[in-house]
Write an enzyme that holds these catalytic residues in place. Structure first.
Site, PDB file in Angstrom:
ATOM      1  N   GLU A  14     -57.188  23.775 -14.922  1.00  0.00           N
ATOM      2  CA  GLU A  14     -57.584  23.362 -13.432  1.00  0.00           C
ATOM      3  C   GLU A  14     -58.847  22.758 -13.313  1.00  0.00           C
ATOM      4  O   GLU A  14     -59.845  22.881 -12.386  1.00  0.00           O
ATOM      5  CB  GLU A  14     -57.170  24.043 -12.508  1.00  0.00           C
TER       6      GLU A  14
ATOM      7  N   ASN B 250     -54.574  23.012 -19.238  1.00  0.00           N
ATOM      8  CA  ASN B 250     -53.474  23.401 -18.237  1.00  0.00           C
ATOM      9  C   ASN B 250     -53.727  22.904 -16.811  1.00  0.00           C
ATOM     10  O   ASN B 250     -54.992  23.270 -16.472  1.00  0.00           O
ATOM     11  CB  ASN B 250     -53.110  25.101 -18.442  1.00  0.00           C
TER      12      ASN B 250
ATOM     13  N   HIS C 154     -45.569  22.970 -10.485  1.00  0.00           N
ATOM     14  CA  HIS C 154     -45.252  23.723  -8.925  1.00  0.00           C
ATOM     15  C   HIS C 154     -44.865  22.661  -8.257  1.00  0.00           C
ATOM     16  O   HIS C 154     -45.516  22.029  -7.591  1.00  0.00           O
ATOM     17  CB  HIS C 154     -46.591  24.420  -8.502  1.00  0.00           C
TER      18      HIS C 154
ATOM     19  N   GLU D  11     -45.925  26.726 -15.651  1.00  0.00           N
ATOM     20  CA  GLU D  11     -45.683  27.597 -14.507  1.00  0.00           C
ATOM     21  C   GLU D  11     -44.653  26.824 -13.456  1.00  0.00           C
ATOM     22  O   GLU D  11     -44.810  26.726 -12.143  1.00  0.00           O
ATOM     23  CB  GLU D  11     -47.121  27.501 -13.799  1.00  0.00           C
TER      24      GLU D  11
ATOM     25  N   ASP E   7     -41.867  25.924 -10.877  1.00  0.00           N
ATOM     26  CA  ASP E   7     -41.321  26.513  -9.649  1.00  0.00           C
ATOM     27  C   ASP E   7     -40.970  25.416  -8.670  1.00  0.00           C
ATOM     28  O   ASP E   7     -41.928  24.484  -8.733  1.00  0.00           O
ATOM     29  CB  ASP E   7     -41.869  27.718  -9.056  1.00  0.00           C
TER      30      ASP E   7
HETATM   31  O1  G3I Z   1     -55.062  42.916  -7.449  1.00  0.00           O
HETATM   32  C1  G3I Z   1     -55.586  42.631  -6.192  1.00  0.00           C
HETATM   33  C2  G3I Z   1     -55.643  44.066  -5.364  1.00  0.00           C
HETATM   34  O2  G3I Z   1     -56.218  44.939  -5.620  1.00  0.00           O
HETATM   35  C3  G3I Z   1     -56.022  43.699  -3.642  1.00  0.00           C
HETATM   36  O3  G3I Z   1     -55.628  44.676  -3.061  1.00  0.00           O
HETATM   37  C4  G3I Z   1     -54.966  42.558  -3.334  1.00  0.00           C
HETATM   38  C5  G3I Z   1     -55.467  42.033  -1.731  1.00  0.00           C
HETATM   39  O4  G3I Z   1     -55.492  40.831  -1.674  1.00  0.00           O
HETATM   40  O5  G3I Z   1     -55.215  41.356  -3.942  1.00  0.00           O
HETATM   41  C6  G3I Z   1     -54.899  41.531  -5.505  1.00  0.00           C
HETATM   42  O6  G3I Z   1     -55.277  40.493  -6.124  1.00  0.00           O
HETATM   43  C7  G3I Z   1     -54.331  39.373  -5.879  1.00  0.00           C
HETATM   44  C8  G3I Z   1     -53.697  38.941  -7.066  1.00  0.00           C
HETATM   45  O7  G3I Z   1     -53.023  37.670  -7.213  1.00  0.00           O
HETATM   46  C9  G3I Z   1     -52.650  39.986  -7.741  1.00  0.00           C
HETATM   47  O8  G3I Z   1     -51.680  40.385  -7.197  1.00  0.00           O
HETATM   48  C10 G3I Z   1     -55.261  38.188  -5.350  1.00  0.00           C
HETATM   49  O9  G3I Z   1     -55.664  38.531  -4.093  1.00  0.00           O
HETATM   50  C11 G3I Z   1     -54.340  36.901  -5.265  1.00  0.00           C
HETATM   51  O10 G3I Z   1     -55.092  35.895  -5.008  1.00  0.00           O
HETATM   52  C12 G3I Z   1     -53.701  36.710  -6.831  1.00  0.00           C
HETATM   53  O11 G3I Z   1     -52.817  35.687  -6.522  1.00  0.00           O
HETATM   54  C13 G3I Z   1     -52.686  34.808  -7.831  1.00  0.00           C
HETATM   55  C14 G3I Z   1     -53.414  33.566  -7.940  1.00  0.00           C
HETATM   56  O12 G3I Z   1     -53.023  32.780  -8.946  1.00  0.00           O
HETATM   57  C15 G3I Z   1     -54.627  33.625  -7.875  1.00  0.00           C
HETATM   58  O13 G3I Z   1     -55.284  32.381  -7.988  1.00  0.00           O
HETATM   59  C16 G3I Z   1     -51.281  34.813  -8.103  1.00  0.00           C
HETATM   60  O14 G3I Z   1     -50.613  36.059  -8.182  1.00  0.00           O
HETATM   61  C17 G3I Z   1     -50.804  33.855  -9.205  1.00  0.00           C
HETATM   62  O15 G3I Z   1     -49.456  33.585  -9.227  1.00  0.00           O
HETATM   63  C18 G3I Z   1     -51.519  32.567  -9.224  1.00  0.00           C
HETATM   64  O16 G3I Z   1     -51.429  31.836 -10.311  1.00  0.00           O
HETATM   65  C19 G3I Z   1     -51.878  30.412 -10.591  1.00  0.00           C
HETATM   66  C20 G3I Z   1     -52.171  30.224 -12.150  1.00  0.00           C
HETATM   67  O17 G3I Z   1     -53.004  31.210 -12.430  1.00  0.00           O
HETATM   68  C21 G3I Z   1     -53.001  28.925 -11.913  1.00  0.00           C
HETATM   69  N1  G3I Z   1     -51.923  27.876 -11.578  1.00  0.00           N
HETATM   70  C22 G3I Z   1     -51.523  28.213 -10.101  1.00  0.00           C
HETATM   71  C23 G3I Z   1     -50.889  29.411  -9.987  1.00  0.00           C
HETATM   72  C24 G3I Z   1     -50.358  29.723  -8.706  1.00  0.00           C
HETATM   73  O18 G3I Z   1     -51.352  29.618  -7.761  1.00  0.00           O
END
Ligand code: G3I
Length: 305
Positions: free
Chosen positions: A127, A169, A206, A235, A237
């Site tokens: 990105e 990516n 996405h 990725e 969806d």
């Molecule tokens: O692990 C912490 C937890 O300890 C905490 O209590 C909680 C509170 O918000 O957050 C948890 O972390 C979260 C993490 O996912 C694990 O669940 C983050 O807040 C959350 O922001 C994070 O989101 C991820 C996101 O990337 C962040 O950028 C998504 O799961 C994940 O699917 C998403 O994936 C991205 C790819 O890496 C890149 N392309 C886009 C794609 C979708 O956004």
């Protein structure tokens, strides 16, 4: 063939899913995962904040659980991701300039070395381009270390794991007419012409109302492939439901199958309730683990290749 992985394998392709480490203890989840897929991507566990929470203190436990789940079953792993403006640990967020450049390259080297030989393809850089019409690089602390930060990351990854395929990516690079797509295309063409070690381009895909599937997707995939790189759908969806969603999944799969260098598809989660999207039903299985119409159209498309 009765499963996504086996159906994709008929044409030498893989079919993968993003896996959240915390779900591996959910039996309903792993039943589907183990049956249908043969490549995994860690949804968060291999990102910079997860693997280097303090500078030079690397933690791989959560990532290893996912990697071992895959390797124990003979699957492959997509590594995601070595250099990114987002999900940086706090210590990195505050860095700039040459110290950040060194820290980034050290991260790439250490993580890619740790996983050497275990990774099918690395998302080396994720990105790095702006949305919108400028075609510019995204302004980030990494970008401010100099425009050559992306190729420096690829060279470091190549030294650390010469056999992994090295991918760039991104999202919103699906529509061939978009400035962001053209900007990434020009970067890849430049890298290939100068011998920067890049092997593949990941199209996150996405798809939603703001970034809908467009029938020129096939042109995008084939145009990048013509530069001499593999292309992967990394990725996937698709927002929506029912037959509309199922038709879009079919079109996406058929576009990949039409491009010989499109060698794999990964969906970004297993069941709708596993999706990163807080609402919507973008995946192939419903929250109860039932196969959706989108599953059937995807499987049928793979089987008619
Ligand atoms: O692990 C912490 C937890 O300890 C905490 O209590 C909680 C509170 O918000 O957050 C948890 O972390 C979260 C993490 O996912 C694990 O669940 C983050 O807040 C959350 O922001 C994070 O989101 C991820 C996101 O990337 C962040 O950028 C998504 O799961 C994940 O699917 C998403 O994936 C991205 C790819 O890496 C890149 N392309 C886009 C794609 C979708 O956004």
């Amino acid at each position: 063939e009765p499963t996504l992985g086996a159906a994709a394998a008929q044409s030498g392709r893989y079919f993968g899913a993003a896996v959240a480490g915390g779900r591996l203890s959910d039996g309903a989840y792993t039943t589907i995962l183990n049956r249908e897929f043969n490549v995994v991507t860690a949804e968060n566990e291999m990102k910079i904040d997860a693997t280097e929470p303090q500078q030079n203190n690397f933690t791989f436990g959560n990532a290893d659980r996912i990697v071992n789940h895959a390797l124990n079953r003979g699957w492959k792993v997509r590594g995601h991701t070595l250099a990114w403006h987002s999900q940086q640990p706090g210590w990195m967020q505050g860095m700039e300039g040459s110290s950040l450049r060194s820290a980034m390259l050290n991260h790439v080297t250490r993580v890619a070395t740790y996983y050497r030989g275990k990774i099918l393809a690395w998302d080396v850089v994720n990105e790095a381009f702006d949305d919108g019409n400028s075609g510019a690089r995204r302004n980030s602390n990494l970008q401010r270390t100099g425009n050559d930060w992306i190729e420096a990351a690829f060279r470091a990854a190549d030294s650390a794991d010469p056999n992994a395929k090295l991918c760039y990516n991104d999202y919103n690079t699906d529509n061939w007419t978009w400035a962001k797509t053209q900007a990434v295309y020009n970067m890849v063409r430049d890298f290939k012409s100068r011998g920067v070690p890049i092997d593949c381009v990941g199209f996150q895909s996405h798809f939603n109302a703001n970034s809908p599937y467009n029938s020129n997707y096939r042109t995008t995939l084939s145009s990048f492939a013509a530069l001499g790189v593999d292309v992967q759908i990394t990725e996937l969806d698709i927002e929506g439901s029912g037959s509309t969603q199922a038709n879009t999944y079919r079109n996406v799969v058929n576009d990949c199958l039409a491009v010989s260098r499109c060698n794999g598809i990964t969906v970004w989660g297993v069941r709708d309730c596993d999706s990163w999207r807080s609402s919507g039903t973008p995946l192939l299985f419903d929250c109860n683990g039932n196969k959706k119409a989108a599953y059937t159209s995807t499987l049928d498309a793979l089987n008619s290749a």
